[in-house]
Design a protein around this motif. Structure first.
Motif, short mmCIF file in Angstrom:
data_model
loop_
_atom_site.label_atom_id
_atom_site.label_comp_id
_atom_site.label_asym_id
_atom_site.label_seq_id
_atom_site.Cartn_x
_atom_site.Cartn_y
_atom_site.Cartn_z
N LEU A 31 -7.88 4.91 15.32
CA LEU A 31 -6.60 5.73 13.80
C LEU A 31 -5.97 7.71 13.84
CD1 LEU A 31 -9.39 4.75 11.28
CD2 LEU A 31 -7.21 3.78 11.70
N PRO A 32 -5.39 7.24 13.25
CA PRO A 32 -4.58 8.95 13.25
C PRO A 32 -5.47 9.92 12.56
CG PRO A 32 -3.18 7.31 12.31
CD PRO A 32 -4.43 6.53 12.64
N GLU A 33 -5.22 11.27 13.20
CA GLU A 33 -6.22 11.97 12.46
C GLU A 33 -5.78 12.27 11.32
OE1 GLU A 33 -6.80 16.45 13.30
OE2 GLU A 33 -5.26 15.57 14.31
N GLY A 34 -7.50 12.11 10.78
CA GLY A 34 -7.66 12.07 8.78
C GLY A 34 -7.51 11.11 8.88
N ILE A 35 -7.68 10.02 9.25
CA ILE A 35 -7.74 8.52 8.49
C ILE A 35 -8.70 7.99 9.35
CG2 ILE A 35 -6.69 6.44 8.37
CD1 ILE A 35 -4.76 8.91 7.27
N SER A 36 -9.48 7.59 7.40
CA SER A 36 -10.65 6.75 7.83
C SER A 36 -11.05 5.53 8.04
CB SER A 36 -12.04 7.34 6.61
OG SER A 36 -11.60 6.37 5.61
N LYS A 37 -12.44 4.94 8.15
CA LYS A 37 -12.27 3.57 8.39
C LYS A 37 -12.05 2.87 6.68
CE LYS A 37 -17.00 1.88 8.04
NZ LYS A 37 -18.20 1.63 8.91
N ALA A 38 -12.91 3.94 6.14
CA ALA A 38 -12.71 3.48 4.15
C ALA A 38 -11.16 3.41 3.67
CB ALA A 38 -13.42 4.07 3.50
N MET A 39 -10.41 4.46 4.40
CA MET A 39 -8.94 4.72 3.96
C MET A 39 -8.17 3.37 4.71
SD MET A 39 -7.93 8.60 4.52
CE MET A 39 -7.01 8.20 4.32
N LEU A 40 -8.50 3.11 5.85
CA LEU A 40 -7.70 1.86 6.77
C LEU A 40 -8.28 0.34 5.60
CD1 LEU A 40 -5.92 0.37 9.37
CD2 LEU A 40 -8.52 0.50 10.21
N LEU A 41 -9.06 0.50 5.34
CA LEU A 41 -9.37 -1.25 4.63
C LEU A 41 -8.83 -0.61 3.31
CD1 LEU A 41 -11.36 -2.93 4.50
CD2 LEU A 41 -13.17 -2.07 3.80
N ASP A 42 -9.19 0.00 2.30
CA ASP A 42 -8.72 0.34 1.20
C ASP A 42 -6.93 -0.38 1.50
OD1 ASP A 42 -7.81 1.56 -1.53
OD2 ASP A 42 -6.11 1.94 -0.52
N ARG A 43 -6.03 0.69 2.25
CA ARG A 43 -4.20 0.40 2.59
C ARG A 43 -4.13 -1.82 3.22
NH1 ARG A 43 -5.38 4.31 1.25
NH2 ARG A 43 -3.79 6.34 1.34
N PHE A 44 -5.14 -1.98 3.72
CA PHE A 44 -4.91 -3.86 3.98
C PHE A 44 -5.29 -4.33 3.20
CE2 PHE A 44 -7.00 -7.26 4.95
CZ PHE A 44 -6.72 -7.38 6.25
N GLU A 45 -6.35 -3.88 1.97
CA GLU A 45 -6.70 -4.11 1.44
C GLU A 45 -5.17 -4.98 0.16
OE1 GLU A 45 -10.60 -3.18 -0.09
OE2 GLU A 45 -11.26 -4.85 1.32
N ARG A 46 -4.67 -4.08 0.00
CA ARG A 46 -3.81 -3.13 -0.67
C ARG A 46 -2.63 -4.07 -0.29
NH1 ARG A 46 -3.90 2.35 -2.28
NH2 ARG A 46 -1.44 2.22 -2.88
N ALA A 47 -2.42 -3.89 1.13
CA ALA A 47 -1.37 -4.58 1.94
C ALA A 47 -0.78 -6.61 1.71
CB ALA A 47 -0.78 -3.65 3.22
N ALA A 48 -2.81 -6.60 1.35
CA ALA A 48 -3.07 -8.20 1.79
C ALA A 48 -2.13 -9.16 1.08
CB ALA A 48 -4.43 -8.67 1.46
#
Length: 420
Positions: A31-48
């Motif tokens: 993942l890019p620096e400063g990005i956590s798995k929680a942020m990844l999951l949040d963006r995925f759920e909002r983009a779904a």
């Protein structure tokens, strides 16, 4: 089950999308620096929703990401989860057949890559520090590689949701104003328009989940209806005022033993506003009317000054720092009924002062009403300000500076030393 070897692991022959997922796995670098798995999951759920993913796939990905650890996403190892179908079924409260269908859909969507063991089982183990030593199951690397895509879609959806909330708020305000104007017209028995039909149209049920285009169309329709209602109200009111007044059959009320105080009358408010607004050297006669109107038209009032001088209006604004004149106009329209200012007084202010200056006037009334300076009729105070505007004697700028002094009083200069 038939498998193929492509150099990165075993890939189930489900669809071409699986090969695309395998290529994403090859491009994985964490993942890019400063990005956590929680942020990844949040963006995925909002983009779904914009990607067309249903709730089942979203819940499956959420369950898989949650069983991983933060260190799995640094790029040193691939983020692999190995829960069984039975464990996923218990987590998602779905049957084994449904879980298998969701897995196939996730693979086709390019969200996961199936890394199979020799016997087709999912398993794995970690070292003493929790790092993955060896694992077979769901490789979630495609999610990390598609971070930018998810972030952009989530931002676009956020803008769309903000636009949707704005349209719904405006639509509600327009419908309420239509009903208020029509109710006022019915109360005064104004003719020339079907007020009941307009109320029925403004009170009808809207679509349950309207699209953005439908909301924009509805706002245009009701804005046109409000324009027609306003025009009919003004025309009917003028016609009613011009009609001769004859004998009234209504019974006159006898005065009570406790009459209202003088401050509740409109002339008292007019005198109070006149005292506040009058400035030395400025007459209110007909000879000075043209010059006064010229000065008023040149009075420039920045919105920042209004917001600084009247912090009482802040709680009625969505975002003070980004507020515009339209936001202030909408805010005072919601505040006016709270002070007892009826729609006719607000309409008179807008017709006399203009939209922006009327908003400043109502905000000024709000400040004085909150401070307790206006103890009876806020609507009468506003009408008195309109009267001052008609004779060219209303100056809002000095009032704003005066209100500003409440929160930032001037510092007293130190006493001068006298030499003995």
């Amino acid at each position: 089950m038939q498998t193929v070897q492509n150099g990165t692991g075993d890939v189930r022959r489900l669809a071409d999308a699986q090969w695309a997922a395998a290529r994403l796995v090859d491009a994985y670098g964490g993942l890019p620096e400063g990005i956590s798995k929680a942020m990844l999951l949040d963006r995925f759920e909002r983009a779904a929703p914009r990607l067309g993913f249903g709730d089942g796939i979203v819940r499956l990905i959420r369950a898989l990401v949650r069983v991983t650890q933060e260190q799995d996403w640094t790029g040193k190892t691939h983020p692999i989860a190995w829960p069984s179908n039975d464990a996923l079924g218990e987590e998602l409260q779905r049957s084994r057949t449904v879980i298998q269908g969701l897995i196939r859909s996730a693979v086709r969507a390019g969200l996961v890559h199936m890394k199979d063991s020799g016997n087709g089982k999912r398993w794995g183990y970690r070292g003493e520090r929790g790092q993955i030593i060896e694992a077979f199951g769901f490789d979630l690397s495609p999610l990390a590689v598609r971070w930018d895509e998810f972030a952009d879609l989530a931002a676009a959806r956020g803008l769309e949701q903000e636009r949707r909330r704005h349209l719904k708020r405006k639509l509600g305000e327009v419908r309420r104003e239509i009903r208020t104007v029509c109710a006022d017209a019915l109360q005064h028995e104004l003719l020339g328009f079907d007020w009941n039909d307009a109320i029925a149209r403004a009170s009808g049920r809207l679509p349950r989940t309207p699209s953005l285009g439908e909301l924009e169309g509805l706002l245009d329709v009701f804005s046109g209806l409000l324009t027609a209602v306003d025009a009919a109200w003004v025309k009917a009111r003028k016609s009613s005022d011009m009609e001769p007044r004859g004998f009234e059959s209504r019974a006159h009320k006898e005065p009570t033993t406790h009459p209202k105080s003088e401050r509740t009358t409109y002339p008292a408010h007019r005198e109070e506003v006149a005292d506040r607004s009058a400035r030395p050297g400025q007459g209110a006669g007909a000879a000075d009317l043209d010059g006064a109107e010229t000065r008023i038209s040149e009075e420039v009032i920045p919105l920042s000054l209004v917001l600084e001088a009247i912090p009482e209006i802040h709680e009625h604004l969505d975002e003070v720092a980004a507020a515009e004149w339209e936001d202030l106009v909408d805010a005072v329209a919601r505040v006016a009924p709270l002070m007892g200012v009826n729609v006719s007084a607000l309409r008179e202010a807008r017709q006399t002062l203009g939209r922006n200056r009327a908003a400043i006037a109502v905000a000024t009334v709000l400040a004085r009403w909150k401070d307790g300076e206006i103890t009876s009729s806020a609507g009468g105070y506003l009408r008195a300000m309109c009267e001052r505007e008609r004779i060219g004697a209303l100056h809002l700028l000095p009032s704003l500076y005066g209100l500003k002094e409440r929160h930032a009083p001037r510092r007293k200069s130190p006493p001068r030393r006298t030499e003995r």
